[in-house]
Enzyme design. Structure first.
Site, mmCIF file in Angstrom:
data_model
loop_
_atom_site.group_PDB
_atom_site.id
_atom_site.type_symbol
_atom_site.label_atom_id
_atom_site.label_comp_id
_atom_site.label_asym_id
_atom_site.label_seq_id
_atom_site.Cartn_x
_atom_site.Cartn_y
_atom_site.Cartn_z
ATOM 1 N N ASP A 24 -6.661 0.825 1.218
ATOM 2 C CA ASP A 24 -6.778 0.954 2.664
ATOM 3 C C ASP A 24 -8.029 0.867 3.199
ATOM 4 O O ASP A 24 -8.876 0.167 2.472
ATOM 5 C CB ASP A 24 -6.259 2.537 3.024
ATOM 6 N N LYS A 27 0.829 -1.144 0.012
ATOM 7 C CA LYS A 27 0.180 -0.207 0.070
ATOM 8 C C LYS A 27 0.759 1.225 0.033
ATOM 9 O O LYS A 27 0.428 2.097 -0.654
ATOM 10 C CB LYS A 27 -0.873 0.045 1.151
#
Length: 220
Positions: free
Chosen positions: A145, A120
């Protein structure tokens, strides 16, 4: 959820916010990298309060190394998990100095090799700091997320049981329009943060409420 709905969802989010970006404060790829590393299980507001004091003093790998562990902790102690994050930040800075000449590499594998930096974080840095849409293999830089995961599942835009499944489904189902693929990450985060919130989604004031397939909509 069909292609037409997805296009309309993204079009409305685009019209509301044509040029979305992260709410983390940064001026260099390194500042963004550290901010994202610090943001795990913390708010952007909390991270910004810390980095707004840290970066005027130390905003390069070597400068942060020069602070030492206790020095760095004194700046980020208000952020959750700051002890672990301080250790990882120093290790990351050391690797940047030793392996990359003090610069943040524009490479997913090299970024993911840094302590505390996962897929991420790497995707956010490549997309937001360097403006990359996809890598040489055609794989898109899409960071998923908690907000994006919730929104993709709740609206049925791209449901999946894991972050990896949601990422793959968003890439698969999103119309291949550059502005959609490039900005979806920020649109979904901001919409999830301020409108499609976890506990009490503001369905009554949501610009995509009529397109959303969430069953338990609120009147807020």
């Amino acid at each position: 959820m069909n292609k037409e709905k997805r296009i309309e969802i993204l079009s409305r989010l685009r019209d509301e916010n044509p040029e979305p970006t992260t709410e983390l404060n940064f001026s260099t790829p390194f500042e963004l990298l550290i901010a994202v590393l610090l943001s795990a299980q913390a708010t952007d507001v909390g991270v910004n309060k810390a980095t707004d004091k840290l970066y005027p003093i130390a905003n390069t790998p070597q400068a942060i190394l020069d602070l030492g562990l206790d020095g760095l902790k004194s700046y980020i102690k208000t952020i959750g998990l700051f002890n672990t994050k301080a250790v990882n930040t120093l290790k990351t800075c050391q690797m940047l100095v030793d392996l990359h000449g003090g610069e943040v590499p524009e490479d997913r594998a090299a970024l993911e090799a840094l302590p505390g930096v996962g897929r991420k974080t790497a995707n956010v840095v490549l997309n937001t700091a360097f403006g990359w849409l996809k890598d040489d293999e055609g794989k898109y830089f899409l960071a998923v997320d908690t907000h994006i995961f919730r929104l993709a599942n709740r609206t049925k835009y791209a449901p999946g049981k894991t972050v990896e499944q949601v990422e793959a489904n968003i890439v698969k189902l999103t119309p291949r329009k550059t502005e959609f693929m490039f900005n979806l990450h920020h649109w979904f985060i901001l919409h999830g943060r301020y409108t499609c919130t976890a506990k009490r989604p503001k369905c009554g004031s949501c610009i995509i409420e009529d397109l959303c397939e969430f069953r338990d909509k609120s009147s807020d």
